[in-house]
Design a protein around this motif. Structure first.
Motif, short mmCIF file in Angstrom:
data_model
loop_
_atom_site.label_atom_id
_atom_site.label_comp_id
_atom_site.label_asym_id
_atom_site.label_seq_id
_atom_site.Cartn_x
_atom_site.Cartn_y
_atom_site.Cartn_z
N ARG A 58 29.02 -5.31 -72.72
CA ARG A 58 28.13 -6.36 -71.88
C ARG A 58 29.20 -7.24 -71.15
NH1 ARG A 58 26.07 -6.50 -76.48
NH2 ARG A 58 26.89 -8.62 -76.94
N GLU A 94 27.03 -15.52 -73.70
CA GLU A 94 27.38 -14.66 -74.91
C GLU A 94 27.91 -15.46 -75.97
OE1 GLU A 94 27.12 -11.48 -75.90
OE2 GLU A 94 26.10 -10.68 -73.95
N ALA A 101 20.50 -14.92 -71.34
CA ALA A 101 21.26 -13.98 -70.89
C ALA A 101 21.19 -13.47 -69.51
CB ALA A 101 20.94 -12.86 -71.96
N LEU A 103 20.96 -10.18 -67.06
CA LEU A 103 20.56 -8.92 -67.02
C LEU A 103 20.99 -8.37 -65.72
CD1 LEU A 103 16.93 -9.04 -68.03
CD2 LEU A 103 19.16 -8.64 -69.59
N ASP A 106 17.83 -6.81 -60.43
CA ASP A 106 16.67 -5.94 -60.39
C ASP A 106 16.58 -4.98 -59.41
OD1 ASP A 106 16.11 -7.72 -58.14
OD2 ASP A 106 14.09 -8.36 -58.79
N LEU A 108 19.38 -3.34 -59.07
CA LEU A 108 20.21 -2.45 -59.34
C LEU A 108 21.61 -2.50 -58.61
CD1 LEU A 108 18.69 0.59 -60.97
CD2 LEU A 108 19.53 -0.99 -62.28
N PHE A 148 17.81 -14.22 -67.68
CA PHE A 148 16.56 -14.12 -68.56
C PHE A 148 16.79 -14.76 -69.87
CE2 PHE A 148 14.65 -12.12 -72.29
CZ PHE A 148 13.50 -11.80 -72.07
N LEU B 9 16.91 -2.38 -74.97
CA LEU B 9 16.41 -3.80 -74.64
C LEU B 9 15.10 -4.00 -75.24
CD1 LEU B 9 16.97 -3.29 -70.64
CD2 LEU B 9 18.05 -5.08 -72.27
N GLY B 12 9.37 -6.41 -73.34
CA GLY B 12 9.42 -7.20 -72.35
C GLY B 12 10.54 -7.74 -71.39
N VAL B 13 11.62 -7.22 -71.85
CA VAL B 13 12.70 -7.36 -71.05
C VAL B 13 12.81 -6.21 -69.92
CG1 VAL B 13 15.42 -7.41 -70.72
CG2 VAL B 13 14.15 -8.48 -72.85
N LEU B 14 12.67 -6.66 -68.70
CA LEU B 14 12.72 -5.60 -67.85
C LEU B 14 13.98 -4.79 -67.67
CD1 LEU B 14 11.14 -4.84 -65.01
CD2 LEU B 14 12.89 -6.15 -63.76
N PRO B 16 15.41 -2.36 -65.11
CA PRO B 16 15.39 -1.87 -63.69
C PRO B 16 15.94 -0.34 -63.80
CG PRO B 16 16.99 -3.63 -63.78
CD PRO B 16 16.10 -3.54 -65.15
N GLN B 17 17.02 -0.30 -64.71
CA GLN B 17 17.54 1.36 -64.47
C GLN B 17 16.53 2.30 -64.88
OE1 GLN B 17 21.72 3.01 -66.09
NE2 GLN B 17 21.00 1.03 -67.19
N ASN B 68 23.23 -7.76 -78.08
CA ASN B 68 22.96 -9.45 -77.67
C ASN B 68 21.37 -9.46 -78.05
OD1 ASN B 68 22.34 -11.70 -76.86
ND2 ASN B 68 22.93 -11.57 -74.74
N PRO B 69 21.28 -10.27 -79.31
CA PRO B 69 19.85 -10.43 -79.84
C PRO B 69 19.01 -11.11 -78.91
CG PRO B 69 21.66 -11.24 -81.29
CD PRO B 69 22.25 -10.79 -80.23
N VAL B 70 19.58 -11.81 -77.96
CA VAL B 70 18.58 -12.45 -76.94
C VAL B 70 17.76 -11.37 -76.02
CG1 VAL B 70 18.67 -13.87 -74.78
CG2 VAL B 70 20.15 -14.51 -76.58
N ILE B 71 18.48 -10.30 -75.87
CA ILE B 71 17.74 -9.42 -74.85
C ILE B 71 17.45 -7.94 -75.59
CG2 ILE B 71 17.99 -10.30 -72.95
CD1 ILE B 71 20.76 -8.78 -72.60
#
Lengths: 234, 82
Positions: A58, A94, A101, A103, A106, A108, A148, B9, B12-14, B16-17, B68-71
């Motif tokens: 990540r 992190e 975090a 992500l 949206d 991509l 997020f 994931l 609730g975490v989007l 997109p992939q 990553n425990p947040v997501i």
């Protein structure tokens, strides 16, 4: 006044940050290699953008465990200024110095564009030279900038004035079409509870000189310098 | 011994992939596909040790680095021998 620019394998905005500090701000600045076990005497740290450790696993996840990180955490916990830009923001989340975090966008897609930002709070070490609610323009360049966090964290960020920058339209309009990455509440930059650690996706170092197309980023660095000078004279 | 760690994931975490792959699957005519979530699968080989100790260690490294425990959530699968 002295800045430190942390360099990880894969950092690629380190030279731009160094240049801004040295040539534009005309302050002292030093590179800090990620394998170092101690920090030199600096007044503010910049964690630059790029792709530390190839963004493996990540973004920012591997950088968190490099030698220099415990020193950066200590520096931050002592109330010293830390600015994480782009990948630097990802590393700070992190490392748990900032909540939430980042992500995948949206869309991509990797976005490389100028965006408008609203200065949501100018009462901070990083934004005090901006006008309240000022609309500024800065470049973004990222694939993972979609901020997020859980609803409680978001409420905290809002109530405590910890959202410093949000994405907006040229007139300050807040709408989904002006949010480049799907970020929660249009968040572009946040600070920690103490207010001394800022993470942001846009690149102030890429708009700190007229020749680069704008100086809205310079105002951020001027805020830092002004704040440090004031703290120094106290 | 060998272990598999699945990182996904959180609900609730989007993703997109996953959404994009789902759209593509629909375009291929798979109208019955309701949800696609994409995660990571990590294979680990480690020195033989007690199952309980290995599981504890794997959960620790998953919590600290692999996920990553947040997501993200993670699940550890452990197999002795080999």
């Amino acid at each position: 006044m002295k800045f430190g620019v942390v360099v990880f394998p894969g950092s690629n905005c380190d030279a731009d940050c160094f240049y801004t500090a040295e040539k534009v701000l005309r302050e002292e600045v030093e590179y800090i290699w990620h394998q170092n076990n101690h920090l030199p005497a600096v007044d503010a740290l910049i964690i630059p953008g790029g792709f530390s450790y190839g963004d493996y696993l990540r973004c920012g996840a591997v950088a968190r465990f490099s030698n220099i990180m415990p020193e950066i955490v200590k520096f931050a916990e002592n109330g010293r200024l830390v600015l994480g830009i782009c990948n630097g923001f990802q590393i700070l989340t992190e490392a748990k110095l900032l909540p939430g975090a980042l992500l995948r966008n949206d869309s991509l897609k990797f976005i490389c564009a100028d965006v408008y930002l609203k200065v949501e709070n100018n009462n901070s070490p990083f934004t005090n030279a901006y006008q309240p609610g000022e609309i500024i323009k800065m470049p973004v360049a990222h694939g993972e900038g979609n901020y997020f966090c859980d609803p409680e964290t978001l409420a905290g960020l809002k109530n405590e004035g910890r959202i410093l920058f949000t994405y907006c339209g040229p007139e300050g309009e807040s709408a989904a079409e002006y949010n480049p990455n799907g970020s929660l509440a249009n968040i572009a930059g946040i600070v920690n509870k103490q207010g001394n650690v800022l993470g942001m996706m846009p690149h102030p170092e890429r708009c700190a000189e007229t020749i680069l197309g704008g100086t809205d980023g310079l105002t951020l660095f001027n805020s830092i310098c002004g704040w440090l000078r004031k703290a120094d004279s106290k | 011994m060998k272990a598999n760690v699945y990182v996904t994931l959180k609900a609730g975490v989007l993703d997109p992939q996953g959404e994009t792959v789902k759209r593509s699957l629909h375009l291929m005519g798979n109208d019955d596909i309701e949800e696609v979530r994409i995660g990571k699968f990590i294979q680990i080989k480690m020195r033989n040790q007690g199952l309980e100790q290995a599981r504890r260690q794997l959960e620790e490294i998953s919590d600290q680095l692999l996920a990553n425990p947040v997501i993200e959530d993670f699940r550890v699968e452990l197999a002795e021998g080999e």
